[in-house]
Design a protein around this motif. Structure first.
Motif: not given
Length: 131
Positions: A52-60
């Motif tokens: 996962v790219d560290g800046s991603v908000d998976i909840n979004a």
């Protein structure tokens, strides 16, 4: 192309190992290490790590998950739910057909001995030909 915004955007990348590797590397919202050329038994392929790219908000993300890849254009069959998930992939060209084998690491709570065992199984997989 975007593992976070994937609903309605899944595309067929073709059957080759190289096409799969290129598609995974091109995804936004994820990160891949450069693919290393490998041999798995009698067949050539590639190995790389994917995360996962560290800046991603998976909840979004669509469906609350990162869609890593799918066997269907309409639903995600492999996804990540947390920032900690990552996998090592081996993608092999079996005479024009793609074989994908992966070992996943979900989070740090998994017993390290089980992860070592999973990696040993992963490393033992080979493809033989009828030579």
């Amino acid at each position: 192309m975007d593992a976070c915004n994937w609903m309605g955007a899944l595309a067929d990348v073709g059957p080759s190992a190289e096409a799969f590797v290129n598609a995974m590397a091109a995804q936004s919202s994820t990160a891949s290490t450069p693919p290393a050329k490998i041999m798995v038994g009698d067949y050539s392929g590639f190995e790389f790590d994917h995360s996962v790219d560290g800046s991603v908000d998976i909840n979004a993300c669509d469906g609350g998950k990162l869609c890593i890849h799918s066997g269907s254009r309409h639903d995600c069959s492999r996804w990540y739910l947390t920032q900690n998930e990552h996998e090592t992939y081996r993608v092999v060209d079996l005479k024009g057909q793609r074989a994908v084998v992966a070992v996943a690491h979900i989070d740090e709570s998994i017993n390290p001995e089980l992860m070592r065992e999973a990696r040993a199984v992963f490393d033992s997989i080979v493809f033989g030909s009828d030579k």
